[in-house]
Design a protein around this motif. Structure first.
Motif, PDB file in Angstrom:
ATOM      1  N   ILE A 112       2.464  -3.164 -10.270  1.00  0.00           N
ATOM      2  CA  ILE A 112       1.248  -3.978 -10.243  1.00  0.00           C
ATOM      3  C   ILE A 112       0.654  -4.091 -11.644  1.00  0.00           C
ATOM      4  CG2 ILE A 112      -1.123  -4.072  -9.376  1.00  0.00           C
ATOM      5  CD1 ILE A 112       0.000  -2.797  -6.749  1.00  0.00           C
ATOM      6  N   ALA A 113       0.593  -2.993 -12.363  1.00  0.00           N
ATOM      7  CA  ALA A 113       0.056  -3.016 -13.732  1.00  0.00           C
ATOM      8  C   ALA A 113       0.917  -3.894 -14.641  1.00  0.00           C
ATOM      9  CB  ALA A 113      -0.043  -1.595 -14.285  1.00  0.00           C
ATOM     10  N   ASP A 114       2.236  -3.782 -14.516  1.00  0.00           N
ATOM     11  CA  ASP A 114       3.142  -4.600 -15.323  1.00  0.00           C
ATOM     12  C   ASP A 114       2.944  -6.074 -15.007  1.00  0.00           C
ATOM     13  OD1 ASP A 114       5.290  -5.176 -17.114  1.00  0.00           O
ATOM     14  OD2 ASP A 114       6.703  -5.188 -15.437  1.00  0.00           O
ATOM     15  N   ALA A 115       2.824  -6.407 -13.723  1.00  0.00           N
ATOM     16  CA  ALA A 115       2.619  -7.806 -13.330  1.00  0.00           C
ATOM     17  C   ALA A 115       1.291  -8.341 -13.877  1.00  0.00           C
ATOM     18  CB  ALA A 115       2.668  -7.932 -11.812  1.00  0.00           C
ATOM     19  N   ASP A 117      -0.282  -7.268 -16.553  1.00  0.00           N
ATOM     20  CA  ASP A 117      -0.124  -7.399 -18.007  1.00  0.00           C
ATOM     21  C   ASP A 117       0.656  -8.653 -18.385  1.00  0.00           C
ATOM     22  OD1 ASP A 117      -1.489  -5.016 -18.339  1.00  0.00           O
ATOM     23  OD2 ASP A 117       0.310  -3.824 -18.791  1.00  0.00           O
ATOM     24  N   ARG A 118       1.550  -9.080 -17.504  1.00  0.00           N
ATOM     25  CA  ARG A 118       2.394 -10.242 -17.777  1.00  0.00           C
ATOM     26  C   ARG A 118       1.800 -11.535 -17.225  1.00  0.00           C
ATOM     27  NH1 ARG A 118       8.305  -7.814 -16.354  1.00  0.00           N
ATOM     28  NH2 ARG A 118       9.016  -9.813 -17.136  1.00  0.00           N
ATOM     29  N   GLY A 119       0.604 -11.453 -16.646  1.00  0.00           N
ATOM     30  CA  GLY A 119      -0.075 -12.650 -16.153  1.00  0.00           C
ATOM     31  C   GLY A 119       0.504 -13.226 -14.870  1.00  0.00           C
ATOM     32  N   MET A 120       1.120 -12.391 -14.069  1.00  0.00           N
ATOM     33  CA  MET A 120       1.703 -12.862 -12.811  1.00  0.00           C
ATOM     34  C   MET A 120       0.607 -13.267 -11.817  1.00  0.00           C
ATOM     35  SD  MET A 120       5.048 -12.472 -13.068  1.00  0.00           S
ATOM     36  CE  MET A 120       5.160 -12.651 -14.835  1.00  0.00           C
ATOM     37  N   ARG A 121       0.921 -14.224 -10.966  1.00  0.00           N
ATOM     38  CA  ARG A 121       0.001 -14.684  -9.923  1.00  0.00           C
ATOM     39  C   ARG A 121      -0.104 -13.678  -8.801  1.00  0.00           C
ATOM     40  NH1 ARG A 121       0.746 -18.062  -5.101  1.00  0.00           N
ATOM     41  NH2 ARG A 121       2.950 -18.054  -5.572  1.00  0.00           N
ATOM     42  N   MET A 122       1.012 -13.014  -8.479  1.00  0.00           N
ATOM     43  CA  MET A 122       1.001 -12.042  -7.400  1.00  0.00           C
ATOM     44  C   MET A 122       2.202 -11.123  -7.502  1.00  0.00           C
ATOM     45  SD  MET A 122       2.161 -13.736  -3.812  1.00  0.00           S
ATOM     46  CE  MET A 122       2.879 -15.348  -4.013  1.00  0.00           C
ATOM     47  N   VAL A 123       2.137 -10.045  -6.736  1.00  0.00           N
ATOM     48  CA  VAL A 123       3.249  -9.119  -6.563  1.00  0.00           C
ATOM     49  C   VAL A 123       3.580  -9.147  -5.082  1.00  0.00           C
ATOM     50  CG1 VAL A 123       4.001  -6.712  -6.699  1.00  0.00           C
ATOM     51  CG2 VAL A 123       2.488  -7.645  -8.463  1.00  0.00           C
ATOM     52  N   GLN A 124       4.852  -9.251  -4.779  1.00  0.00           N
ATOM     53  CA  GLN A 124       5.259  -9.264  -3.387  1.00  0.00           C
ATOM     54  C   GLN A 124       6.486  -8.392  -3.191  1.00  0.00           C
ATOM     55  OE1 GLN A 124       5.958 -13.342  -2.296  1.00  0.00           O
ATOM     56  NE2 GLN A 124       7.481 -13.672  -3.875  1.00  0.00           N
ATOM     57  N   LEU A 125       6.699  -7.996  -1.947  1.00  0.00           N
ATOM     58  CA  LEU A 125       7.873  -7.212  -1.609  1.00  0.00           C
ATOM     59  C   LEU A 125       8.198  -7.436  -0.147  1.00  0.00           C
ATOM     60  CD1 LEU A 125       6.662  -4.623   0.162  1.00  0.00           C
ATOM     61  CD2 LEU A 125       6.068  -3.818  -2.100  1.00  0.00           C
ATOM     62  N   THR A 126       9.404  -7.080   0.212  1.00  0.00           N
ATOM     63  CA  THR A 126       9.790  -7.077   1.613  1.00  0.00           C
ATOM     64  C   THR A 126      10.144  -5.649   1.992  1.00  0.00           C
ATOM     65  OG1 THR A 126      12.113  -7.547   1.144  1.00  0.00           O
ATOM     66  CG2 THR A 126      10.678  -9.443   1.540  1.00  0.00           C
ATOM     67  N   SER A 127      10.054  -5.377   3.267  1.00  0.00           N
ATOM     68  CA  SER A 127      10.379  -4.056   3.777  1.00  0.00           C
ATOM     69  C   SER A 127      11.071  -4.227   5.112  1.00  0.00           C
ATOM     70  CB  SER A 127       9.093  -3.237   3.940  1.00  0.00           C
ATOM     71  OG  SER A 127       9.376  -1.960   4.439  1.00  0.00           O
ATOM     72  N   ASN A 128      12.142  -3.503   5.309  1.00  0.00           N
ATOM     73  CA  ASN A 128      12.881  -3.562   6.558  1.00  0.00           C
ATOM     74  C   ASN A 128      11.919  -3.374   7.731  1.00  0.00           C
ATOM     75  OD1 ASN A 128      14.518  -2.688   8.860  1.00  0.00           O
ATOM     76  ND2 ASN A 128      16.204  -2.565   7.392  1.00  0.00           N
ATOM     77  N   ALA A 129      12.077  -4.177   8.767  1.00  0.00           N
ATOM     78  CA  ALA A 129      11.162  -4.147   9.913  1.00  0.00           C
ATOM     79  C   ALA A 129      11.083  -2.778  10.580  1.00  0.00           C
ATOM     80  CB  ALA A 129      11.578  -5.209  10.935  1.00  0.00           C
ATOM     81  N   VAL A 130      12.104  -1.949  10.456  1.00  0.00           N
ATOM     82  CA  VAL A 130      12.085  -0.630  11.108  1.00  0.00           C
ATOM     83  C   VAL A 130      11.332   0.425  10.295  1.00  0.00           C
ATOM     84  CG1 VAL A 130      14.254  -1.094  12.315  1.00  0.00           C
ATOM     85  CG2 VAL A 130      14.297   0.165  10.147  1.00  0.00           C
TER      86      VAL A 130
END
Length: 155
Positions: A112-115, A117-130
Motif C-alpha cells: 500500500i505504501a509503495d502504491a 508513493d507511485r501515485g497508484m489509483r488503487m491496490v487490489q488483490l484476489t484471494s481463493n474463495a476457500v
C-alpha cells in the motif's frame, strides 16, 4: 518476530527454491506447487520472466537470513479511471511456522505504501474463495470485497 525483525527485499534467483517450498506447503491453493528439485527449472523460468518485466516485482521477507514469506506486485494501467494505474498484489504466502506474527500485515502495508508513493489509483488483490481467514485478514486491513472474479483454467 525475531530479534532482528523481518526484512522485505526484492527476491533474487537464489531465493527461488525457498519460495517454491513456501508454495508447496499451501494446502488450500490447489496450484500443484512442489518442492521437488525436478520442478525447480519451472520456478526459475517464472522468476526470470517476472524479473525481466518492468511492471512486476517479486519480494521475499527474511528473518535471520531465512526466506519466511513472499509476495508479488504488478502494475496495470487501464482505460477506465481516465487511464490510471493500479497495483495488483498476488501470491501472498507466509511459511506456516511463521504465521500469526504480523508478517502478512507487514507485506500488505509495504504494498500500500509503495502504491501510494507511485501515485497508484488503487491496490487490489484476489484471494481463493476457500481462504476465509485470509478474507477477514484483508478486510481488517481495509480491503473491501467489491467485485466477483472469474477464471477459466487452460492447463
Amino acid at each position: 518476530m525475531t530479534e532482528n525483525g523481518p526484512t522485505i527485499r526484492k527476491a533474487a534467483e537464489a531465493d527461488v527454491q525457498a519460495i517454491a517450498a513456501i508454495f508447496a506447503k499451501d494446502t488450500l491453493g490447489g496450484h500443484g506447487d512442489t518442492d521437488d528439485p525436478a520442478a525447480l527449472p519451472d520456478y526459475i523460468a517464472a522468476f526470470r520472466t517476472i524479473a525481466d518485466s518492468a511492471n512486476q516485482d517479486l519480494y521475499v521477507v527474511t528473518e535471520d537470513g531465512e526466506v519466511v514469506a513472499t509476495f508479488q506486485t504488478m502494475i496495470t494501467t487501464t482505460m477506465p479511471g481516465r487511464g490510471s494505474s493500479s497495483m495488483i498484489i498476488e501470491a501472498v504466502q507466509t511459511r506456516p511456522d511463521r504465521r500469526g506474527r504480523g508478517i502478512g500485515k507487514l507485506m500488505i502495508e509495504f504494498c500500500i505504501a509503495d502504491a501510494r508513493d507511485r501515485g497508484m489509483r488503487m491496490v487490489q488483490l484476489t484471494s481463493n474463495a476457500v481462504r476465509k481467514d485470509a478474507h477477514r485478514f484483508y478486510q481488517r486491513l481495509g480491503f473491501q470485497p467489491t467485485h466477483l472474479g472469474f477464471k477459466i483454467k487452460l492447463k
